[in-house]
Design a protein around this motif. Structure first.
Motif, PDB file in Angstrom:
ATOM      1  N   ALA C 109       5.467  -0.730   4.670  1.00 33.53           N
ATOM      2  CA  ALA C 109       4.285  -0.617   3.808  1.00 33.53           C
ATOM      3  C   ALA C 109       3.161   0.142   4.516  1.00 33.53           C
ATOM      4  N   ASP C 110       3.079   0.035   5.838  1.00 28.94           N
ATOM      5  CA  ASP C 110       2.077   0.804   6.582  1.00 28.94           C
ATOM      6  C   ASP C 110       2.258   2.295   6.338  1.00 28.94           C
ATOM      7  N   LEU C 112       3.706   3.676   3.705  1.00 34.17           N
ATOM      8  CA  LEU C 112       3.339   3.980   2.314  1.00 34.17           C
ATOM      9  C   LEU C 112       1.818   4.062   2.173  1.00 34.17           C
ATOM     10  N   GLU C 113       1.139   3.194   2.898  1.00 38.84           N
ATOM     11  CA  GLU C 113      -0.324   3.171   2.839  1.00 38.84           C
ATOM     12  C   GLU C 113      -0.888   4.489   3.394  1.00 38.84           C
ATOM     13  N   THR C 114      -0.259   4.982   4.465  1.00 43.20           N
ATOM     14  CA  THR C 114      -0.696   6.249   5.047  1.00 43.20           C
ATOM     15  C   THR C 114      -0.625   7.372   4.017  1.00 43.20           C
ATOM     16  N   ARG C 116      -0.839   6.955   0.884  1.00 48.82           N
ATOM     17  CA  ARG C 116      -1.523   6.472  -0.329  1.00 48.82           C
ATOM     18  C   ARG C 116      -0.553   6.423  -1.484  1.00 48.82           C
ATOM     19  N   ASP C 117       0.617   5.939  -1.195  1.00 49.30           N
ATOM     20  CA  ASP C 117       1.694   5.864  -2.179  1.00 49.30           C
ATOM     21  C   ASP C 117       1.719   4.441  -2.724  1.00 49.30           C
ATOM     22  N   ARG C 118       1.317   4.270  -3.987  1.00 47.01           N
ATOM     23  CA  ARG C 118       1.281   2.917  -4.543  1.00 47.01           C
ATOM     24  C   ARG C 118       2.470   2.650  -5.447  1.00 47.01           C
ATOM     25  N   THR C 121       8.025   0.975  -3.286  1.00 50.14           N
ATOM     26  CA  THR C 121       7.995  -0.322  -2.606  1.00 50.14           C
ATOM     27  C   THR C 121       8.757  -0.204  -1.294  1.00 50.14           C
TER      28      THR C 121
END
Lengths: 289, 283, 304
Positions: C109-110, C112-114, C116-118, C121
């Protein structure tokens, strides 16, 4: 036949905590915590009341004897646990937090700040612990609070040094670098990746340090730099016992109280270390088989 | 019946409730290299250690490891120490940890000879220089007085081999002897091992995960999986026409022709990649 | 325009009290979007140092590294610049590349956060690398080395990199997992349009996945070229020696060829061509003058 419920609980504990010394340490430590909590209910006499025969040897009514002022030693030891044990735990927690925080900053951020912190720690290390604590306590004035402060001043550097070493090693680990490459700020990296992976060994150090801190704190009181009479404090009680050497019980029982607490927490610290180190954990398992 | 230098029969080793070897049979013949292949956790290293009578504390063993008519698993420690070094020796993966960093290599070489063979100082030294020449260390007469850190990785492994050969063993166990080395250096050590086996009539057990290394030096190949030998045979047969599906899967997983055949996935993919190998929830 | 251009890169390792070791001594390399470049060489040749410099983990002493037109700056205490999070790396040791105390889902998830992918999963990322999505709640120790490396790849890819770097990502894995993981990295990088710089000492794996190969020796790149071409017709004597040393699992019992001599100390490299003391074809000029960089940096192939 169903096994005794106590045994069943024991067998559910991880291997390291089932070793004899671990069990002894755990039982003694818990017993002391209970005594400290329930001292007013358990103590047969008022710890400060001087209404018993002076220097009576151990016997019915006063199992550990009485001191020069006719106070019940058993009751004073029980009340003494309310002074020594919470203060020691507070002391260790504070030195862990202060030393740990300084050490982590020194390790992760390095440079001048880190160097400064570590030179300060070296300065403290350069003096013998007891003597430095004595000097600080004497300079601040004899009181229990100042004794705690003095021990804190000599205790934090070892946490700082250990934490710094662990953080330095962890900082270059690949998962920490991966986090930084994903754009973690230094603080987030420290909080999420570094600190959770260094807490184990530091907690072991803290548990092993409880005994040392208690000894040092009692030692200062023994030297008259801590608790003031008439308060019941183990170190001070031993000191007063030294004046009446023929009445061996006055110094021996508080001394034994200190000894058992120190040993119990050392056993617990050893156990924690074994439990956290997978290699020792495996060795214990193999030996048990 | 051919006379084997060392034979392992129905060897079983378990630690706790875990059975690590479940009946392993291997026979080593003089002058031949027997390759033992398998992935990590297959029990190949444990087999190598067991052949030396070196087993982890607390393990239970059954079966036989026969060397010169004696079962090594039954020998008392004192007898076993005499056998090790003199009749059977071992070379490990990492020469950096198997050599003593504070002693000259000459000292490490002569120690064994003087202890096991009762040679005098000068005699042992002469033989040490001789051995270093045999493993093709340049300038052996000067090299004998140097320390391990003064050699490169490949040279250190040659020194380790010289030490293993110091007392003239008949059997050599080599556990991943070239895995820590670069390919160009590995090539030299493999050539050396093959040459020593041929010249001295050594029986070599070569434990390796690298089927390329296996193909280059081994005469016979055994493939292990989950504590069992699943296939044994001459090198050419096993590597070219494997009988067992696991051997075939191991070979198929290797990188070969780029476009034509992307590497295959091992069916059921046991030891490493399989999800069935995962511990169950909550363990 | 190429995605990554490394030009005349020099990296020195300094240890107090010792002479600086020039780990990378003027290496040039480029990676285009969607291209897989294999950087091969033996231990100590500087290939990992080059990879770390490209990520900004090691400071460059000289030369330039430009990524998508901008310079790569060294990662200090400040947060990494957002444009540089488009470079992601998969490290060598699968046992050190994941945080043992966090669930793998949180670590992916880190990434994905980088980006900015929401929408994606962590479970979805796991499925892309061939692991069941339901395993996101597990801890790293519950996985094998090969599986951990897949998880590390999932985390790196979650950040939507345009350049993925693998620093010996397969060398700690079992032989059967090596080719699988390498192929997976290639496929995922190419699918997403990213470039892949794959560093390895294993030529046979690099041959399998790389479009182009760069061969490094003692801090310098000695030969580059299309993979098939270098494999079929290696020109630099070092590349030739490297290829001849690979033992083939063909069951024929052919002993690989040895390259005599040791790699010189990078703190004190030989004059002229760095390979000349071990080169079977060394000429007089080789010990006097360094050959020019080019597709083949060797006096046997003088520039036209």
């Amino acid at each position: 036949m169903r096994p005794h419920s106590g045994i069943r609980v024991l067998s559910r504990l991880p291997e390291a905590w089932r070793q004899p010394l671990a069990v002894v340490g755990g039982v003694v430590a818990v017993a002391w915590l209970l005594i400290a909590a329930a001292a007013p209910l358990l103590a047969p006499h008022d710890p400060l009341a001087q209404d018993l025969p002076r220097l009576a040897s151990p016997g019915p009514g006063h199992w550990f004897g009485t001191d020069q002022l006719g106070r019940d030693i058993l009751s004073r030891i029980m009340y003494g646990a309310r002074v020594s044990i919470p203060l020691t735990l507070l002391l260790v927690v504070l030195s862990l937090l202060i030393g740990g925080a300084l050490g982590a900053c020194a390790g992760y951020f390095g440079r001048w700040v880190g160097e400064g912190i570590m030179r300060l720690a070296d300065l403290v290390f350069a003096f013998p612990t007891v003597i430095l604590a004595m000097v600080v306590a004497a300079a601040l004035g004899a009181s229990l609070t100042n004794a705690v402060l003095a021990v804190l001043i000599v205790a934090w550097p070892s946490y700082a040094r250990v934490t710094r070493g662990l953080v330095l090693g962890m900082r270059e680990r690949e998962f920490v670098l991966s986090g930084r490459l994903l754009g973690f700020s230094a603080w987030r990296s420290l909080r999420v990746d570094v600190l959770p992976n260094v807490t184990g060994p530091i907690l072991v150090l803290a548990t092993l340090d409880i005994g040392t801190a208690l000894l040092l704190l009692s030692g200062l009181s023994f030297l008259g730099l801590g608790a003031k009479p008439p308060s019941a404090e183990w170190g001070a009680m031993v000191a007063s016992g030294v004046e009446v050497f023929d009445s061996w019980w006055v110094a021996t029982f508080p001394g034994l109280a200190i000894l058992t607490v120190v040993l119990a927490f050392n056993f617990l610290g050893d156990t924690l270390r074994d439990a956290l180190d997978p290699r020792t954990a495996r060795a214990i398992k193999e030996r048990a088989l | 019946m051919t006379s084997s230098a060392l034979s392992v029969e129905d060897l079983r080793v378990s630690i706790g409730e875990q059975e690590i070897l479940r009946g392993v049979d291997i026979a080593l013949a003089p002058g031949r290299v027997h390759g033992l292949a398998g992935e990590s956790g297959s029990g190949k290293t444990m087999t190598g250690l067991a052949a030396l009578g070196l087993l982890p504390h607390g393990s239970r063993t059954a079966g036989r490891v026969t060397l010169g008519g004696r079962n090594l698993l039954d020998l008392p420690q004192r007898e076993l120490n005499k056998v090790r070094g003199r009749e059977i020796a071992m070379v490990f993966q990492d020469p950096a940890t198997s050599l003593h960093p504070m002693l000259t290599i000459g000292r490490q070489l002569t120690e064994h000879m003087r202890h096991h063979l009762g040679l005098g100082r000068a005699e042992a030294r002469a033989r040490a220089i001789d051995l270093l020449g045999q493993v093709r260390i340049p300038g052996p007469a000067a090299a004998v007085d140097r320390y391990p850190h003064q050699f490169s990785g490949g040279m250190r492994q040659r020194v380790a081999i010289a030490i293993a050969l110091a007392c003239g063993p008949k059997v050599l166990i080599a556990d991943e002897p070239t895995t820590a080395l670069d390919v160009t250096v590995q090539a030299g050590v493999l050539r050396l091992l093959r040459g020593l086996c041929d010249d001295l009539g050594l029986a070599v057990l070569l434990v390796t995960h690298d089927l390329g290394v296996m193909s280059a030096v081994a005469d016979d190949v055994s493939v292990m999986k989950d504590g069992l030998v699943v296939e044994t045979g001459p090198r050419g047969r096993v590597l070219r026409e494997p009988d067992h599906p696991y051997t075939r899967a191991l070979l198929d997983a290797l990188p070969r022709e780029p476009s034509a055949a992307r590497p295959g996935v091992i069916p059921g993919t046991p030891p490493v990649e399989g999800f069935d190998a995962l511990p169950k929830e909550g363990s | 325009m190429s995605l990554l251009t490394v030009d005349e890169l020099v990296v020195d390792h300094r240890t107090p009290g010792r002479p600086a070791v020039r780990a990378v001594a003027g290496a040039s390399l480029s990676v285009a979007a969607g291209e897989v470049v294999g950087l091969v060489g033996e231990s100590g040749c500087g290939k990992s140092t080059l990879a770390r410099a490209v990520c900004g983990l090691t400071a460059a002493t000289g030369g330039t590294i430009s990524f998508e037109g901008g310079p790569v700056t060294r990662l200090g205490l400040r947060r990494r610049d957002r444009s540089l999070t488009k470079i992601q790396m998969v490290f060598q040791d699968p046992y050190a590349s994941l945080n043992p105390r966090r669930r793998i889902g949180a670590q992916i998830a880190d990434g994905l956060e980088t980006a900015r992918d929401r929408d994606t999963t962590p479970g979805g990322m796991l499925e892309r690398v061939g692991l069941p999505g339901g395993m996101a709640g597990r801890y790293p120790h519950e996985f094998s080395g090969g599986q951990r490396q897949r998880i590390a790849i999932a985390r790196a890819l979650a950040a939507r990199p345009s350049l993925l770097i693998g620093d010996e990502p397969i060398s700690a894995l079992d032989a059967s997992a090596q080719a699988q993981v390498a192929t997976l990295m290639r496929n995922l990088a190419v699918e997403s349009g990213a470039g892949l710089l794959f560093i390895s000492h294993d030529l046979s794996v690099v041959r399998l996945i790389a479009d182009r190969i760069a061969v490094m020796y003692l801090g310098k790149i000695v030969e580059t070229g299309a993979t098939a071409e270098v494999w079929a017709n290696p020109r630099h004597p070092y590349t030739q020696a490297l290829l001849r040393a690979i033992p083939e699992p063909d069951g024929l019992g052919r002993l690989p060829e040895e390259l005599p001599g040791d790699v010189p100390d990078p703190a004190d490299p030989p004059p002229g061509c760095r390979f000349h003391p071990r080169c079977p074809m060394a000429m007089d000029i080789c010990s006097e003058k360094e050959p020019d960089p080019g597709p083949v940096s060797c006096w046997l192939y003088p520039p036209a």
